[in-house]
Design a protein around this motif. Structure first.
Motif, PDB file in Angstrom:
ATOM      1  N   LYS A 146       5.783   5.843 -10.359  1.00 38.18           N
ATOM      2  CA  LYS A 146       6.716   4.868  -9.795  1.00 38.18           C
ATOM      3  C   LYS A 146       6.019   4.081  -8.696  1.00 38.18           C
ATOM      4  N   GLU A 147       6.078   2.768  -8.822  1.00 37.39           N
ATOM      5  CA  GLU A 147       5.473   1.907  -7.809  1.00 37.39           C
ATOM      6  C   GLU A 147       6.414   1.745  -6.621  1.00 37.39           C
ATOM      7  N   VAL A 148       5.895   1.201  -5.531  1.00 39.43           N
ATOM      8  CA  VAL A 148       6.669   0.992  -4.311  1.00 39.43           C
ATOM      9  C   VAL A 148       7.911   0.137  -4.584  1.00 39.43           C
ATOM     10  N   ASP A 149       7.768  -0.852  -5.488  1.00 37.82           N
ATOM     11  CA  ASP A 149       8.903  -1.734  -5.798  1.00 37.82           C
ATOM     12  C   ASP A 149       9.904  -1.103  -6.769  1.00 37.82           C
ATOM     13  N   GLY A 150       9.675   0.156  -7.159  1.00 34.62           N
ATOM     14  CA  GLY A 150      10.599   0.868  -8.025  1.00 34.62           C
ATOM     15  C   GLY A 150      10.265   0.793  -9.507  1.00 34.62           C
ATOM     16  N   LYS A 151       9.292  -0.034  -9.886  1.00 33.10           N
ATOM     17  CA  LYS A 151       8.918  -0.135 -11.293  1.00 33.10           C
ATOM     18  C   LYS A 151       8.317   1.186 -11.765  1.00 33.10           C
TER      19      LYS A 151
END
Length: 143
Positions: A130-135
């Motif tokens: 999971k990336e910081v932006d939620g992706k």
């Protein structure tokens, strides 16, 4: 809960590594040792036995004293070819897969995947990041 004794670990080292100039990724040094050595160290406490899937440098990989198997066809068919040939040789009810070039593999990933298997009627589970932006990115090579 699925027991460690019921899991075979597969280290996928059979790729062509075209994006890296066709070098054997498992033999690339990382912190002074080949990536395959890091993969083994991370996988060993999480599984009963280890199988290494390779398509070249077989003698070098065999020196680590684990089972080494090649794809059924020597054409670098991809990850599924490694999965397929390993399932033929797997003696445990479960197979945990990981690429050879992931020295930072979590030391509890098999446990996390086993817990996910226990939560439902699943035949396959895989990791995601999971990336910081939620992706969320699927990471199916870790399954």
């Amino acid at each position: 809960m699925i027991a460690t004794k019921d899991i075979t670990g597969l280290i996928l080292a059979g790729g062509r590594a075209q994006r890296m100039g066709d070098i054997d990724k498992g033999l690339i040094p990382f912190h002074g040792k080949p990536l395959i050595k890091s993969a083994i160290a991370k996988l060993k406490p999480q599984v009963q036995t280890i199988i290494i899937n390779v398509n070249r440098n077989i003698t070098k990989y065999a020196s680590y004293e684990y089972s080494v198997i090649m794809d059924e066809k020597p054409d670098f068919s991809g990850l599924l070819a490694g999965f397929s040939v390993t399932l033929i040789h797997c003696k445990t009810p479960y197979l945990f897969t990981s690429p050879c070039d992931s020295p930072l593999l979590p030391s509890n990933l098999a446990e996390l995947l086993m817990a996910e298997m226990d939560r439902g009627d699943f035949q396959l589970v895989y990791a995601s990041s999971k990336e910081v932006d939620g992706k969320i990115w699927a990471q199916p090579v870790f399954c």
